[in-house]
Every structure is written in structure tokens, then in C-alpha cells.
Design a protein around this motif. Sequence first.
Motif, PDB file in Angstrom:
ATOM      1  N   ALA A 125       0.857  -1.185   0.000  1.00 33.79           N
ATOM      2  CA  ALA A 125       0.000   0.000   0.000  1.00 33.79           C
ATOM      3  C   ALA A 125       0.893   1.235   0.000  1.00 33.79           C
ATOM      4  O   ALA A 125       1.815   1.342   0.822  1.00 33.79           O
ATOM      5  N   TYR A 175      -1.743   2.260  10.470  1.00 30.12           N
ATOM      6  CA  TYR A 175      -1.523   0.969   9.808  1.00 30.12           C
ATOM      7  C   TYR A 175      -0.664   0.008  10.639  1.00 30.12           C
ATOM      8  O   TYR A 175      -0.289  -1.053  10.149  1.00 30.12           O
ATOM      9  N   THR A 191       0.155  -4.138   9.110  1.00 28.12           N
ATOM     10  CA  THR A 191       1.339  -4.249   8.273  1.00 28.12           C
ATOM     11  C   THR A 191       2.437  -5.144   8.839  1.00 28.12           C
ATOM     12  O   THR A 191       2.579  -5.312  10.047  1.00 28.12           O
ATOM     13  N   ASN A 193       6.244  -0.960   7.638  1.00 29.06           N
ATOM     14  CA  ASN A 193       5.431   0.250   7.697  1.00 29.06           C
ATOM     15  C   ASN A 193       6.350   1.442   7.930  1.00 29.06           C
ATOM     16  O   ASN A 193       7.043   1.485   8.951  1.00 29.06           O
ATOM     17  N   HIS A 230       3.629  -1.086   3.832  1.00 30.57           N
ATOM     18  CA  HIS A 230       3.059   0.255   3.619  1.00 30.57           C
ATOM     19  C   HIS A 230       4.165   1.300   3.605  1.00 30.57           C
ATOM     20  O   HIS A 230       5.032   1.320   4.490  1.00 30.57           O
TER      21      HIS A 230
END
Length: 588
Positions: free
Chosen positions: A98, A122, A126, A129, A157
Motif C-alpha cells: 500500500a 496501519y 502491516t 510500515n 506500507h
Amino acid sequence: MTRIVAETLIERLVAWGVDTVFGLPGDGINGIMEGLRRHRDAVRFLLVHHEEAAAFMATAHAKATGRLGVCLATSGPGGIHLLNGLYDAKLDHQPVLAITGMQETSVLGTGYQQEVHLDRLYEDVTEYNLLVDNPAQLPGVVDIAIRAAYARRGVAHLTIPNDVQVAPADADPYPGVAPARPPATAPIYLRPPGVPRQEDLESAARVLNAGARPAILAGAGALHARDEVLAVADVLGAPVIKTLPGKAVIPDDSPFAVGGIGLLGTRPAEELIEDCDTLFMIGTNFPYTKHLPEPGQARVVQLEADPIRAGVRMPTEVPMIGDAKEGLAALLPLLEPAADRRHLARYARAMEGWRADMAALQAPDRRPIAPQYLMACVDEAASDGAILTCDSGTIATWAARHWTIRGERGFYLSGNLATMAPGLPYAVAMQHAFPGRQVIAFVGDGGFAMLMAEFLTAAQHGLPIKVIVNNNNALGQILWEQMVLGYPEHGVRFAEPAADFSAWARSCGGYGRKVSDPGDLAEAVGEALAHDGPALVDADVNPDEPPMPGKVTYEQARKFAEAFLKGQPHRASIATTLFKDKISQMGR
């Protein structure tokens, strides 16, 4: 034209083999959109109508292809919308990256408009991240994020502030600090070992060879190992239970197949679980332990890709870590052919009876339309290479029991998250990934209404998906769950009139047909599947058709009866439907 950081991001994705990004633009990612524009010949940006759908599409892409799915959303609300689809990837262990936007670094912490710290939001979803705040770090962290998504089978992410996105690609804002070493031109990902340790294989073989009444439980982790699963089942004389995400592991007409377990399962599979003395779990971490053997009843062997998940559901004598296909191939020479095939034959006969019972419920003369007949019409008309995507709810029951895996057919749904609404975006992503295959979304009216704009996405991108709406004008699964708990239904039926989604399909330039008469259903489904563009059939089905468990327990029956006695407002219609179901099965 100055080369910007966003181009470095896109070039790194291309190096990893990414060819599609699903997303929705916004002012928080305008720099990344410019990077995509400059590299539009290498990466396609597939514009969707809702960020949740973009995340579902990335998850579906990963499920169907085995390759990284990538979704993109703007800062603040755009990134928030991704979350449900990202949890679908997390819980079903799919590699997804993402990418989100963030306000300029100079205003972070000031309460700026849409300042949502998505890296903090998040944290739970995740495996990797990071807020990227230095252009020099970007190539290296893209590599690490993608490696983490693949290796840990989950979500990575990266959130990138606006000023970083458009900074010169070679910018180094902190002179004197050595930047990260540039990554290799060709990205490197080392796959984990696929073959279990030899001592584990030998221990597993001893347990399996000693079993008199073996059973195999195969899941999504074995979808690529059909031949090996069938070979092991044949040697052991073991019936094969399939989890719902693993429905396509082996064909449904195989002499080894006994369907699934749980509320959407079959009676023979439930009886096999109660009867088996050895259980071999392959590529599954089936979460519903009440549908697994009681501790001490059966010896358990598990072949699992992730050592964290091996042996967590029930006492497991031999947990093996490895790939299903490679692990089974290594195990096969160690197995001894079963001399007694009566155990296998017993469940093959039981499945013949079960299939006959299910076929009896596919009656074309039932009014309102029986949802089993709707699914049967799709099953009969679809090609042997069709992919069926499915939403959560009663529709998953009808698909589990009346969508037949044969040939190269596929079947995908939200497994552990069991969320509503992924069926349509899944179909969009899979049609994009496999343009030559027939892709059908089997969805309920509740789930379709949530993300119905993605039918327009399919039309705008020239994706000929087929959508079958099982329209009971209700939240059917919740209705029956309330009754099983002994509660009269409440808040689960939509007001009349029921929606006509076929009008929406036609307004998008696709085929759309509303069907209320069962006599028109087969023709409508056939026309939709033959249409050369996106098509939708909206079928009004019986809202009082119960998705009964394969084997009804006394407690379930008691609670069901209590709901009637407490004033179930539709008890007459439900009772009539149950009576018709039983008559259909008795008359087969």
C-alpha cells in the motif's frame, strides 16, 4: 525535465515486476501520479471509484497470480478507506504493498488539513510500515517493503509526504550522512526452503502410514498442488476435505472429495471429522476449531508454510514447515499404499447421496427463485476455465455447495476476514490479470450495493466481467444467525421495493437484466455470460431459504425453534420453504 523521487518509486516497482497499480488520485499523491504518468508505458494505473475497492483489487491480484498487489491512495481519508481491503490481505496472508500520501514534512504535527498519520494507523495491519522523509532512502526501503510483503505473506506500507514525492531524485537534504547503498539493479528475493526437514518427513510418514481412517484437510496453501494432493490421497486411501478458500484444490467430482466443513460444509465431511483417526492438514490453518477433531481423537500431521501457524489449532504430532507442492512430492515416496479402501469407499457413497440432496434443491419450478437454482444455472453455463469470485454471506453457502470445481475453474472470496463487498472488485482485478478467462462475481444485494460503482470501473476499462446478484433484499446471513441464537429477526430486511441493479448495469453501458420468474433465469444467465462486455443479472430469490449447516446440531435446532416461538415475523414463509426443501429431497 527534472527527475523526481516519485519516478524512483515507480522504477523500483517496475524492477520488481509490478505492471499495475490500483488506486484513486488525490492532492496528497499528485507527485506519485506524475511519476506514474511519466512511466505509463511500463505501469498501468487502474483508476477505481473507491479506495476500499483498490485494496481488494490488489489483494485479489495477489491471490490469483501469486505476485505482489499494489494499491495507491491519497493522504487522510483516502488512506483510511484502504484499510478493510488491506485487512483482507493480512488475514489471508497475501503480499500487498500500500502506498499513501502525506502532508508536507514542514507542516506535520501542526494539525494541518487531512493530517492523519497513516503509518500509525496501519501499525496493526502491516508487516513493514514506514514514513519516507528522505529521498535518499527511497530505493532501499521500497526493496525492503516488497521483500517483507513476500516473505511474511502480508501487507507493507509506505507513506510519502508531498514534498518528498516531487523532490529531485538525487536530493540529499542531510549532507555528511552517508545515504543507504543503492539497491541492486535486479531486485533479489530469496524464497524460503520449500521441502520440510527429512526427519519431519519421516515422522509424518510413520504417523500417516499407521492410520486406519485417515482424512486430509486441504486449504488455499495447496491450490498449486492439486496433483500431489490427489496422489497422497490415493496412496493413503484418504477422503479430502477442502476449506472454502481451498475449494479449487481438487475437483468436486473427484472420488476423494467430500466437500467442506463448518457452517458451509457437507454432512459427509462433518461425519469424517468425527470418525477419522488421522488428520493430515495441508496448506491450511483452519480457524474454526469446533469443527476439527476433539483433542486425542486423531493423530495430526500438518504441512504449513509459516512456522508461527503450524500446530496452533490443535495438538499436532508432526508439524512440517514447507511448501505444499514440494513437501508432498518429497513425502510421497515414504508413504505405504493403503490395502483397505473401505474407508474411502464409504465416504464416496456418502457424497453421492449428498450431491443428490443438493441437486434436489436446485428445482427450477420453485417460486420465488431458489438461490440454489440460481447458482446451478451459473454452474451449468460457465466454462471449465471460469473464475468465480464471491462475497460473504448466504451466497458463500450457495457457491460452496452448488459451484462445481472442474477443469481449471477457480474460486476466490474473503477467507478469514469474511468481509462484505470484495466479490465485485475481486472480479475486476482478476479479469484484468487474466483477460482471456471468464470471470464471474456471485454477490448478494447487500455486498453489491456497497461498491457497485466498480461495475462502472469494469465498463470504463473494457473488462467483460459477469455479475450475478443473488437479491433477497436482506442481509441473509445475519438473519439466520439471529435465529440460530434464538432471537427473532431484527434489522436485517431492507424496505420494499427491492433494488433493480440491472438498471445500473445498463446505465454503465453493460448488459443488465432483472429476473423474477425462474423460467427466465437460465436464458438470462446464458445471455449475460455470452455478452462481449460487462454484464449483470439481478435475480430476485427467496429470502426465506435457510443456509442450513451440513449437519444440524440439537442446540442449533433448539435455538431455531425458540426464534419461531418468540414471534418470528416470517415464520410461515420460512416453514413453507423448509417443507418444500424436504419434499424436493424426498422426491429425488
